[in-house]
Design an enzyme around this catalytic site. Structure first.
Site, PDB file in Angstrom:
ATOM      1  N   ASP A 142      17.766  85.834  35.462  1.00 20.18           N
ATOM      2  CA  ASP A 142      18.682  85.076  34.887  1.00 20.18           C
ATOM      3  C   ASP A 142      18.867  85.691  33.594  1.00 20.18           C
ATOM      4  OD1 ASP A 142      19.503  83.426  36.912  1.00 20.18           O
ATOM      5  OD2 ASP A 142      18.156  81.683  36.253  1.00 20.18           O
TER       6      ASP A 142
ATOM      7  N   LYS B 255      23.987  83.611  34.062  1.00 19.79           N
ATOM      8  CA  LYS B 255      25.225  82.942  33.551  1.00 19.79           C
ATOM      9  C   LYS B 255      25.069  82.543  32.258  1.00 19.79           C
ATOM     10  CE  LYS B 255      25.106  80.504  37.915  1.00 19.79           C
ATOM     11  NZ  LYS B 255      23.582  81.053  38.522  1.00 19.79           N
TER      12      LYS B 255
ATOM     13  N   MET C 296      20.789  72.716  27.289  1.00 21.85           N
ATOM     14  CA  MET C 296      22.328  73.193  27.262  1.00 21.85           C
ATOM     15  C   MET C 296      23.344  72.159  26.791  1.00 21.85           C
ATOM     16  SD  MET C 296      22.107  74.489  31.284  1.00 21.85           S
ATOM     17  CE  MET C 296      21.042  73.220  31.791  1.00 21.85           C
TER      18      MET C 296
END
Length: 267
Positions: free
Chosen positions: A37, A59, A173
């Site tokens: 990731d 991402k 996040m």
């Protein structure tokens, strides 16, 4: 028919390679291929065997070049070739990491899956800053939530339940939604002066911290230029930071409004 390989779902921790577990390191060293990731640090990735194929599938906010279904297929295809695959995920694969989704897909093809727990970002932040997640007399519990929904969906959290002054709230996040989060928590009863620690790139050389409160956090994060990944720790435990003004603790817990604390930035 060729025997399938296996997939290791490995928690790479928050960035500092010294925070890897021995199990995670052993699994990484065994890998024929590494699927990693965006939040896996270069220092952790460098521990993989030089012979192993490295496949980035990271991402970023509003940018998903490799959709989750494609990641599932990549892992499956590599394992069906008989390879040992290390799936490296920032933090822990079972804390907002979609590790269980990938495991379910792989298991449906008869591919063995093993986990290596990782130090999740909240634990990394606590150890890096000395801000505990629980502390007798300040926080009897801790809750982890995500500040982002799939496809930018509505952030429909249990705001009333989260607005508990005796609990530490950790938001993953959440840099793009911290304004909404702060507003909803205050609307449900938390003081504007509730302490907040915002930290970007925790445990890495690029770490940057901002100490603020719910009334000012949007402005302070913006002024400090914090960019994803940012983790927020909300609650009285933040006052235990060595960087917190000792004479401000009582004011922060009793006064509302942005004047309750000035911004402190530590890079």
């Amino acid at each position: 028919m060729k025997q399938p390989g296996k997939v290791y779902l490995i928690g790479a921790g928050p960035g500092d390679p010294e925070l890897l577990t021995l199990r995670a390191l052993r699994m990484l060293k065994e890998a024929d291929a590494v699927v990693y990731d965006r939040l896996v640090s270069p220092e952790v990735l460098a521990l993989a065997p030089s012979r192993a194929e490295k496949i980035p599938v990271g991402k970023s906010p509003n940018h998903h070049p490799v959709p989750q279904q494609v990641i599932n297929e990549i892992l499956c295809d590599l394992a069906l070739e008989g390879l040992t695959v290390a799936r490296l995920k920032g933090g822990d694969p079972l804390v907002f990491g979609r590790g269980s989704e990938e495991a379910l897909h792989l298991s449906s093809f008869g591919i063995p899956v093993e986990y290596a727990a990782g130090i999740t970002a909240a634990q990394g932040v606590a150890s890096a800053t000395g801000v505990p997640l629980t502390h007798r007399g300040l926080a009897s519990g801790v809750r982890f939530v995500t500040g982002h929904r799939q496809a930018n969906g509505t952030l429909d959290l249990d705001w009333k339940g989260l607005a508990c002054e005796d609990t530490t709230l950790v938001v993953y996040m959440g840099v793009s939604s911290i304004g909404l989060i702060a507003m909803r928590l205050v609307a449900e009863g938390l003081s504007n002066g509730t302490p907040v620690l915002a930290i970007a790139n925790a445990t890495t050389p690029g770490e940057k911290r901002v100490l603020s409160n719910l009334g000012r956090v949007v402005l302070d994060v913006r002024d400090a230029g914090l960019k994803s990944p940012v983790l927020f720790v909300i609650g009285k435990v933040v006052t235990l930071s060595a960087e917190w003004p000792s004479n401000a603790v009582n004011r922060l817990l009793t006064k509302a409004g942005g004047e309750a604390a000035g911004r402190l930035v530590h890079a």
